[in-house]
Design a protein around this motif. Structure first.
Motif, short mmCIF file in Angstrom:
data_model
loop_
_atom_site.label_atom_id
_atom_site.label_comp_id
_atom_site.label_asym_id
_atom_site.label_seq_id
_atom_site.Cartn_x
_atom_site.Cartn_y
_atom_site.Cartn_z
N PRO A 121 0.63 -1.15 -0.01
CA PRO A 121 0.04 0.09 -0.08
C PRO A 121 0.91 1.14 -0.06
CG PRO A 121 -0.89 -1.56 1.44
CD PRO A 121 0.41 -2.18 1.11
N ASP A 122 1.93 1.36 0.82
CA ASP A 122 2.79 2.63 0.95
C ASP A 122 3.85 2.74 -0.28
OD1 ASP A 122 4.57 0.29 1.44
OD2 ASP A 122 5.24 1.24 3.32
N ASP A 123 3.79 1.83 -1.54
CA ASP A 123 4.58 1.83 -2.60
C ASP A 123 4.15 2.80 -3.70
OD1 ASP A 123 6.30 1.51 -4.65
OD2 ASP A 123 6.45 -0.60 -4.52
N HIS A 124 4.72 3.94 -3.87
CA HIS A 124 4.23 4.84 -4.83
C HIS A 124 5.13 4.84 -5.97
CE1 HIS A 124 1.28 6.18 -1.86
NE2 HIS A 124 2.21 6.39 -0.87
N ASP A 125 6.15 3.99 -6.29
CA ASP A 125 7.00 4.01 -7.28
C ASP A 125 6.87 2.55 -8.00
OD1 ASP A 125 8.49 6.30 -6.55
OD2 ASP A 125 9.00 4.89 -4.55
N THR A 126 5.47 2.05 -8.07
CA THR A 126 5.38 0.81 -8.82
C THR A 126 4.14 1.06 -9.44
OG1 THR A 126 6.76 -0.68 -7.06
CG2 THR A 126 4.96 -1.60 -8.50
N ASP A 127 3.92 0.69 -10.92
CA ASP A 127 2.81 0.47 -11.50
C ASP A 127 2.35 -0.86 -11.73
OD1 ASP A 127 2.12 3.35 -11.66
OD2 ASP A 127 3.52 3.70 -13.30
N GLY A 128 1.09 -1.25 -11.78
CA GLY A 128 0.55 -2.62 -11.90
C GLY A 128 -0.50 -2.55 -12.97
N TRP A 129 -0.57 -3.66 -13.89
CA TRP A 129 -1.55 -3.82 -14.75
C TRP A 129 -2.02 -5.42 -14.61
CZ3 TRP A 129 3.41 -1.96 -15.69
CH2 TRP A 129 3.22 -0.57 -15.63
N PRO A 130 -3.44 -5.58 -15.14
CA PRO A 130 -3.89 -6.87 -15.02
C PRO A 130 -3.30 -7.68 -16.23
CG PRO A 130 -5.67 -5.11 -15.02
CD PRO A 130 -4.40 -4.60 -15.14
N ILE A 131 -2.82 -8.90 -16.23
CA ILE A 131 -2.40 -9.70 -17.45
C ILE A 131 -3.68 -10.18 -18.20
CG2 ILE A 131 -0.95 -11.77 -18.22
CD1 ILE A 131 0.54 -11.29 -15.66
N PRO A 132 -3.94 -9.76 -19.66
CA PRO A 132 -5.00 -10.25 -20.19
C PRO A 132 -5.36 -11.84 -20.24
CG PRO A 132 -3.68 -8.75 -21.41
CD PRO A 132 -2.92 -8.99 -20.27
N GLY A 133 -6.57 -12.24 -19.98
CA GLY A 133 -6.75 -13.55 -19.81
C GLY A 133 -6.62 -14.48 -18.86
N THR A 134 -6.23 -13.90 -17.58
CA THR A 134 -5.61 -14.83 -16.69
C THR A 134 -6.83 -14.26 -15.31
OG1 THR A 134 -4.33 -12.83 -15.88
CG2 THR A 134 -3.27 -14.35 -17.29
N GLY A 135 -7.56 -13.68 -15.25
CA GLY A 135 -8.45 -13.31 -14.40
C GLY A 135 -7.77 -12.45 -13.47
N ASP A 136 -7.14 -12.54 -12.32
CA ASP A 136 -6.47 -11.61 -11.58
C ASP A 136 -4.85 -11.77 -11.54
OD1 ASP A 136 -5.66 -14.32 -10.62
OD2 ASP A 136 -6.36 -13.82 -8.46
N GLY A 137 -4.24 -12.42 -12.77
CA GLY A 137 -2.95 -11.99 -12.94
C GLY A 137 -2.53 -10.59 -13.04
N MET A 138 -1.26 -10.33 -12.41
CA MET A 138 -0.87 -8.89 -12.58
C MET A 138 0.60 -8.90 -12.90
SD MET A 138 -3.25 -6.69 -11.58
CE MET A 138 -2.42 -5.27 -11.06
N ALA A 139 0.91 -7.68 -13.75
CA ALA A 139 2.19 -7.44 -14.13
C ALA A 139 2.83 -6.06 -13.46
CB ALA A 139 2.39 -7.28 -15.37
N TYR A 140 3.83 -6.07 -13.22
CA TYR A 140 4.49 -4.64 -12.23
C TYR A 140 5.73 -4.30 -12.78
CZ TYR A 140 0.99 -6.51 -8.74
OH TYR A 140 -0.10 -7.20 -8.29
N VAL A 141 5.70 -2.88 -12.85
CA VAL A 141 7.02 -2.27 -13.23
C VAL A 141 7.36 -1.38 -12.16
CG1 VAL A 141 8.39 -0.46 -14.67
CG2 VAL A 141 6.80 -2.30 -15.68
N HIS A 142 8.69 -1.47 -11.42
CA HIS A 142 9.40 -0.70 -10.52
C HIS A 142 9.99 0.17 -10.98
CE1 HIS A 142 7.70 -3.97 -7.71
NE2 HIS A 142 8.36 -4.79 -8.32
N HIS A 143 9.61 1.68 -10.86
CA HIS A 143 10.51 2.76 -11.31
C HIS A 143 11.36 3.24 -10.67
CE1 HIS A 143 7.17 3.05 -14.09
NE2 HIS A 143 6.17 3.07 -13.27
N LYS A 144 11.43 2.87 -9.31
CA LYS A 144 12.58 3.35 -8.57
C LYS A 144 13.85 2.05 -8.44
CE LYS A 144 13.87 5.00 -3.92
NZ LYS A 144 13.23 5.39 -2.58
N PRO A 145 14.97 2.49 -8.80
CA PRO A 145 15.98 1.50 -8.75
C PRO A 145 16.39 0.93 -7.70
CG PRO A 145 17.03 3.43 -9.53
CD PRO A 145 15.52 3.75 -9.24
N ASP A 146 17.00 -0.13 -7.43
CA ASP A 146 17.53 -0.65 -6.35
C ASP A 146 19.21 -0.36 -6.26
OD1 ASP A 146 18.56 -1.67 -4.16
OD2 ASP A 146 17.93 -3.78 -4.33
#
Length: 251
Positions: free
Chosen positions: A179-204
């Motif tokens: 909930p406190d992560d504001h540096d990540t975007d997530g999108w549903p994966i088509p055809g999977t029901g609840d599958g999700m893909a994420y991109v972390h914009h802040k590098p480690d």
């Protein structure tokens, strides 16, 4: 002091970006990208691990006329009970070995998989006893200098209580974007029901190099899919979405 064991109904918590990210970042710092082989010493020190049996018990055919059996193309169990590695995406043309290879001949043993969690010992006990982990198939590769992909298919034994593959994916969602992560975007994966893909914009930057990451989690039947992408440059949404969509189509 040993980390207290998590309650049986609590999924084991993963590390923030996983053990693989730390290994890749360390390898980059040591100069593996420039052509040295330092990173491979990690795998060289590991003892060989016996591969899981892929044979299945034969079942007696019932007498009398019955429904026409499904063809291998239509029966999903034929695919998932066979060589799980064949369901992984193939390495793209021109891809090279990953800086740190994730498995042994396409398999990741339980001890190595447990290292991806905050408490490896607790995760090992839970995965071995409660979740009834069956096997983990893995493929990884590198493109350019540092763009690295790792895909895992985590298969559980089917039980009458819950769906462990769904729980695995759910834990992946929670860990990927708290909930406190504001540096990540997530999108549903088509055809999977609840599958999700994420991109972390802040590098480690913990290891002296900026390491960006993206990940995807989904499940189907008794298999949970995990995709991890790392690079020293920002990772586009299209990259992780394409891999996740194509991999789930294989299942």
């Amino acid at each position: 002091m040993e980390t207290p064991e998590a309650p049986p109904d609590t999924p084991p918590a993963r590390r923030a970006r996983g053990r693989t990210a730390a290994l890749i970042a360390t390898a980059a710092v040591l100069g593996v990208v420039a052509g040295t082989c330092v990173g491979y010493l990690v795998q060289a020190d590991r003892a060989p691990t016996a591969l899981p049996s892929l044979s299945q018990p034969s079942l007696a055919q019932a007498k009398g006329a019955g429904p026409e059996p499904l063809s291998a193309a239509r029966d999903r169990k034929v695919k998932t009970d066979g060589d799980l590695r064949k369901l992984l995406l193939r390495k793209p043309a021109g891809a090279r070995k990953a800086l740190i290879e994730a498995g042994d001949d396409g398999w990741m043993d339980l001890a190595v998989y447990a290292e991806e969690f905050q408490s490896p010992a607790n995760a090992f006990r839970r995965l071995a006893k409660l979740d009834e982990l069956r096997r983990v198939a893995v493929v990884d590769w590198r493109e350019d200098s540092t763009y690295t992909v790792e895909i895992r298919l985590v298969q559980y034994r089917e039980t009458e209580v819950g769906t462990q593959a769904a729980d695995d994916a759910g834990a992946g969602y929670d860990n990927a974007q708290p909930p406190d992560d504001h540096d990540t975007d997530g999108w549903p994966i088509p055809g999977t029901g609840d599958g999700m893909a994420y991109v972390h914009h802040k590098p480690d930057t913990s290891y002296g190099v900026s390491l960006y990451s993206a990940e995807a989690h989904a499940w189907r039947g008794d298999i949970a899919m995990e995709i991890w992408i790392y690079d020293t440059k920002p990772i586009p949404k299209a990259k992780v979405m394409d891999l996740a969509t194509r991999q789930m189509e294989q299942l």
